[in-house]
Enzyme design. Structure first.
Site, short mmCIF file in Angstrom:
data_model
loop_
_atom_site.label_atom_id
_atom_site.label_comp_id
_atom_site.label_asym_id
_atom_site.label_seq_id
_atom_site.Cartn_x
_atom_site.Cartn_y
_atom_site.Cartn_z
N TYR A 52 0.83 -1.21 0.00
CA TYR A 52 0.00 0.00 0.00
C TYR A 52 0.86 1.25 0.00
O TYR A 52 2.01 1.25 0.44
CB TYR A 52 -0.93 0.03 1.22
CG TYR A 52 -0.21 0.31 2.52
CD1 TYR A 52 -0.06 1.62 2.98
CD2 TYR A 52 0.32 -0.72 3.28
CE1 TYR A 52 0.61 1.89 4.17
CE2 TYR A 52 0.98 -0.47 4.47
CZ TYR A 52 1.12 0.84 4.90
OH TYR A 52 1.79 1.11 6.08
N PHE A 62 2.29 9.65 3.85
CA PHE A 62 2.65 9.48 5.25
C PHE A 62 3.20 8.08 5.55
O PHE A 62 3.84 7.88 6.59
CB PHE A 62 1.46 9.79 6.18
CG PHE A 62 0.28 8.86 6.00
CD1 PHE A 62 0.24 7.60 6.63
CD2 PHE A 62 -0.80 9.24 5.22
CE1 PHE A 62 -0.85 6.77 6.48
CE2 PHE A 62 -1.88 8.39 5.06
CZ PHE A 62 -1.91 7.15 5.68
N ASP A 63 2.98 7.14 4.63
CA ASP A 63 3.51 5.78 4.87
C ASP A 63 3.42 4.98 3.55
O ASP A 63 2.56 5.25 2.70
CB ASP A 63 2.71 5.07 5.96
CG ASP A 63 3.43 3.81 6.45
OD1 ASP A 63 4.64 3.66 6.15
OD2 ASP A 63 2.79 2.99 7.14
N ILE A 82 -6.48 -0.66 11.60
CA ILE A 82 -7.48 0.38 11.82
C ILE A 82 -8.78 -0.09 11.17
O ILE A 82 -8.78 -0.83 10.19
CB ILE A 82 -7.02 1.73 11.26
CG1 ILE A 82 -6.75 1.64 9.74
CG2 ILE A 82 -5.79 2.24 12.00
CD1 ILE A 82 -6.44 2.98 9.09
N TYR A 108 -7.36 7.12 12.74
CA TYR A 108 -6.68 7.39 14.01
C TYR A 108 -7.38 8.46 14.85
O TYR A 108 -6.83 8.95 15.84
CB TYR A 108 -5.23 7.78 13.73
CG TYR A 108 -4.44 6.62 13.15
CD1 TYR A 108 -3.92 5.63 13.98
CD2 TYR A 108 -4.25 6.52 11.78
CE1 TYR A 108 -3.22 4.57 13.45
CE2 TYR A 108 -3.55 5.45 11.24
CZ TYR A 108 -3.03 4.47 12.08
OH TYR A 108 -2.34 3.41 11.55
N PHE A 125 -5.65 5.43 0.84
CA PHE A 125 -4.77 4.26 0.65
C PHE A 125 -4.94 3.69 -0.77
O PHE A 125 -6.09 3.51 -1.23
CB PHE A 125 -5.10 3.14 1.65
CG PHE A 125 -4.78 3.48 3.07
CD1 PHE A 125 -3.51 3.27 3.58
CD2 PHE A 125 -5.77 4.01 3.91
CE1 PHE A 125 -3.22 3.58 4.91
CE2 PHE A 125 -5.48 4.32 5.23
CZ PHE A 125 -4.21 4.11 5.73
#
Length: 607
Positions: A52, A62-63, A82, A108, A125
């Site tokens: 992902y 962010f990731d 999550i 979050y 995502f």
């Protein structure tokens, strides 16, 4: 999430368009790539592997699992992710790609992740599903191709040779035996393979092709393997089983064609001539006697051939067709031979037995017809006329006296025919018919009739030289040769080395012969005053004409006989020359001696 729910959310996303939808109630799913084949969808409790990229609304990342160089693996739908991701991944197929929008309360929340995700952040995502499995999964086996005939299947402790392509569930290749140009060779069920392959190979036939899907716990599990197989990866193998055997296997025989009559079966010490095709278990031809147009000739049971063939040829009949399956430990073992027979290969020989014999075999004589009242039979030194047909034991015709204008003529015991035929012609009556089976050591031997060096059955020994000289003539010239001698010389070229010959013979006529070294013998005792009776004009000497007249008279009156098969005039001339010791053209009383008297004198001199 079920596929129907995902579709509903996708429709909702389309309806919202580019306007600000306001706060999202649930995760939004866009399925922007769906594979044509979806064998399975991710369900709650499944283990999954995926890649992902995670971004904010403005596109800032962010990731990313890609940046870490490792896929994400975990259980879906049980709260380990999550909530938005847990919901968004459900219903995915392997290789499916989704765009997920996760609202803050499913991500979050108002807390975020310090230094990484701010509070109340909506997360975006891009996900690709790579693997799905469940701890309750079993091996998935699909048969792609299977041979028509399968006499035996793989069992535990068998040694197998197979080709394979190995991929991850998403199709990423990680290994292939084809790229190494060599099969993978190993034992089954002894722990040398991953558990899934140990199980997946069981029950396969040689030549069978399978697809085997192996869950991670039957493969490399949590650790994976090197850099090519990640942790928790399902593996897909496309396997072609080339061959297999068990170290306890012996030779396997299949009788393809057995003649109705089999008078004798081959045993250790016999010399066998046979044709064969040699293949591997997958049908690859590695050798053939047919391609060389020449039989393979060998003794059996004496170590001249591989042990499997030594065993496999025991008990064959002439004319039999037999399949001999030889395991590698009775063939060429772990090393193989050359570039055609790999190590640990099972060999299959389809053999056709042409003939066999034993060096101690005599001539076999079968009397087909014997006239009644037969009182006179052939002996050595007799002159005979006979017809014959000569063939190999497989029926291949070699030569026949019927191709010529008259029967074959020969003096028996004079080394004019092969030994086996000479033996088979002894003791026959005129009109008798026989079948003779002549082993090669009594026939044309190991060399056969190549290059005109072997004398065809029934031909005079004097033809050996003429066969050789005739062989130098051009093909065009040969076409015009019409003499039986010449034709028979060329026929002899067809006698293979070490061939057993079959003769059909019929005795046409018989002339009683004379002992070796004699040109004429008396039927009774010779006259007491032989010189006086030969001296027709009583002048004390015998010229050639008187000698010839006297001998011809004895033959005409049945008192004696000349050596048969030769010109009488020449025989009588030779007899006269032998008696005319001073070569003056006349025989005196002192010169005339019977051969029996000469022989006694020689013995006396030697004594």
């Amino acid at each position: 999430m079920a596929a129907g729910s995902a579709a509903l959310l996708l429709s909702l996303l389309g309806a919202l368009g580019l306007s600000d939808p306001g706060p999202l109630e649930d995760v939004v799913i866009e399925r922007y790539y769906i594979p044509k084949v979806c064998l399975r969808e991710a369900q709650m409790g499944d283990f999954i592997r995926y890649h992902y990229n995670g971004t904010f609304k403005d596109g800032k990342k962010f990731d990313s699992s890609y940046d870490r160089g490792a896929t994400v693996a975990g259980v879906v739908g049980v709260g380990r992710l999550i909530t938005g991701m847990d919901r968004g991944l459900q219903g995915m197929c392997v290789n499916e790609r989704r765009h997920l929008i996760v609202p803050p309360h499913l991500g979050y929340g108002s807390i975020g992740v310090a230094g990484l995700i701010p509070p109340d952040a909506t997360l975006y995502f891009d996900v690709v599903m790579l693997d799905i499995w469940n701890k309750d999964d079993k091996l998935q086996i699909t048969t792609l191709a299977k041979p028509e005939h399968c006499n035996r299947t793989v069992e535990n402790s068998d040694f197998v040779r197979y080709h394979y392509n190995g991929t991850l569930l998403d199709g990423t290749p990680f290994d292939s035996s084809y790229s190494k140009d060599s099969t993978y060779d190993t034992y089954v069920g002894t722990g040398w393979l991953i558990k899934g392959m140990d199980q997946g190979l069981l029950g396969m036939c040689a030549g069978e092709k399978r697809s085997i899907i192996i869950p991670p716990f039957l493969a490399y599990g949590e650790k994976g393997y090197g850099t090519v197989i990640p942790p928790q990866a399902s593996l897909v193998f496309t396997v072609l089983l080339v061959d297999f055997h068990n170290p306890k296997d012996g030779v396997s025989l299949e009788h393809l064609e057995v003649p109705a009559s089999c008078r004798r079966r081959a045993v250790t010490g016999d010399f066998v001539r046979y044709h064969y095709n040699g293949t591997l278990m997958d049908g690859t031809l590695f050798d053939s006697s047919y391609s060389r147009n020449q039989t393979y000739n060998t003794y059996i049971g004496k170590g001249y051939i591989i042990p499997g063939m030594d065993q496999g040829l025991q008990g064959v009949c002439i004319g039999e067709r037999r399949r001999v399956v030889v395991p590698p430990h009775l063939a060429y073992g772990e090393n193989g031979v050359g570039n055609k027979i790999p190590g640990s290969a099972v060999l299959i020989f389809d053999v056709h037995i042409i003939d066999f014999h034993n060096p101690d075999d005599p001539v076999e004589i079968e009397t087909v017809h014997r006239p009644e009242g037969c009182n006179v039979t052939t002996r050595d030194r007799d002159f005979i006329r006979y017809h014959y047909n000569c063939s190999l034991l497989d029926g291949t015709r070699l030569f026949s006296s019927h191709d010529y204008e008259k029967p074959q003529e020969v003096t028996l015991g004079a080394n004019k025919v092969i030994e086996g035929l000479n033996s088979g012609l002894l003791g026959m009556c005129v009109g008798e018919r026989r079948v003779l089976i002549v082993p090669p050591h009594l026939g044309h031997g190991e060399s056969g009739g190549r290059d005109g060096t072997a004398v065809p059955a029934g031909l005079s020994g004097t033809l050996r030289g003429s066969c050789t000289s005739l062989g130098k003539l051009s093909l065009l010239r040969r076409a015009f040769l019409s003499s039986p001698a010449a034709l028979a010389c060329f026929s002899a070229r067809g006698v293979p080395g070490s061939a057993v010959l079959r003769f059909e013979v019929e005795l046409i006529s018989l002339e009683e012969g004379v002992p070796e070294g004699y040109l004429f013998i008396w039927h009774g005792d010779p006259p007491e005053n032989l010189f006086e009776q030969m001296d027709l004009n009583k002048d004390g000497q015998i010229p050639a004409d008187e000698f010839s007249t006297f001998i011809k008279t004895q033959v005409a009156e049945g008192k004696g006989r000349l050596m048969p098969s030769s010109d009488p005039e020449k025989v009588i001339a030779d007899m006269f020359g032998n008696q005319d010791r001073n070569q003056d053209g006349r025989i005196t009383a002192e010169e005339l001696k019977l051969k029996s008297d000469e022989d006694r004198e020689k013995v006396h001199e030697e004594l």
